[in-house]
Design a protein around this motif. Structure first.
Motif, short mmCIF file in Angstrom:
data_model
loop_
_atom_site.label_atom_id
_atom_site.label_comp_id
_atom_site.label_asym_id
_atom_site.label_seq_id
_atom_site.Cartn_x
_atom_site.Cartn_y
_atom_site.Cartn_z
N SER A 67 0.83 -1.21 0.00
CA SER A 67 0.00 0.00 0.00
C SER A 67 0.86 1.25 0.00
N SER A 68 1.97 1.22 0.75
CA SER A 68 2.88 2.37 0.78
C SER A 68 3.50 2.60 -0.60
N LYS A 70 2.17 1.68 -3.45
CA LYS A 70 1.08 2.14 -4.31
C LYS A 70 0.83 3.63 -4.11
N THR A 71 0.84 4.08 -2.86
CA THR A 71 0.63 5.50 -2.56
C THR A 71 1.75 6.35 -3.16
N LYS A 72 2.99 5.90 -2.96
CA LYS A 72 4.14 6.66 -3.47
C LYS A 72 4.11 6.78 -4.99
N TYR A 73 3.70 5.70 -5.68
CA TYR A 73 3.72 5.69 -7.14
C TYR A 73 2.35 5.89 -7.76
N ASN A 74 1.38 6.35 -6.98
CA ASN A 74 0.02 6.63 -7.46
C ASN A 74 -0.58 5.45 -8.23
N GLY A 75 -0.29 4.23 -7.75
CA GLY A 75 -0.86 3.05 -8.37
C GLY A 75 -0.20 2.63 -9.67
N GLU A 76 0.90 3.27 -10.02
CA GLU A 76 1.62 2.93 -11.26
C GLU A 76 2.78 1.99 -10.95
N THR A 78 6.58 0.73 -10.43
CA THR A 78 7.70 1.42 -9.79
C THR A 78 8.71 1.83 -10.85
N GLN A 121 0.27 -4.85 -9.88
CA GLN A 121 -0.16 -3.63 -10.58
C GLN A 121 -0.51 -3.96 -12.03
N GLU A 130 -6.91 -2.23 -0.73
CA GLU A 130 -7.91 -1.39 -0.07
C GLU A 130 -9.04 -2.23 0.49
#
Length: 141
Positions: A67-68, A70-76, A78, A121, A130
């Protein structure tokens, strides 16, 4: 789909999802190439929902680490590959989980986390993170 249905099988690349259980194991489908294989009960299988990462204070569930990311990369995807150097991987992971235990979390573990995140992803399965967090909050109330 929750992380309870996604597996890592020792000796096999990538991640797998359970298709059905059999008397002697399970039929699983690769998230990389969609090929189905049968795995026996003797196989070393890890369910992603049961994996945790060591920190200096406690063990953090893999779901929280993903989740961290995902948050850092806006779901994209890495911007770092799982094939990056040890130093690059450790620097990446320090940004995600600053208090991870460097003595017990190896570069090979970080490689797996990066690869698993990118596979999830690519297969549009990050929504499961989520769903599980919402379920955890509901159970606590």
């Amino acid at each position: 789909m929750s992380l309870d249905k996604i597996l890592s099988i020792s000796g096999k690349p990538g991640l797998y999802q359970i298709v059905t259980q059999t008397r002697t194991g399970a039929v699983v489908e690769s998230l990389i190439d969609k090929k189905r294989i049968t795995v026996g009960a003797h196989s070393n299988i890890s369910i992603l929902s049961e994996i945790a990462i060591y920190t200096l204070a406690e063990e953090v569930p893999l779901r929280n680490v993903l989740s961290s990311i995902k948050t850092k990369y806006n779901g994209e995807q890495t911007d770092i590959s799982h094939k990056a150097s040890k130093d690059e991987l450790e620097e990446f992971f320090f940004d995600i989980l600053s208090d991870y235990d460097e003595d017990r979390v190896y570069a090979s573990d970080i490689k797996k986390v990066v690869q698993w995140y990118n596979i999830l992803q690519k297969n549009d399965l990050l929504g499961a993170l989520e769903d599980e967090e919402t379920a955890d909050v509901s159970e606590e109330e």
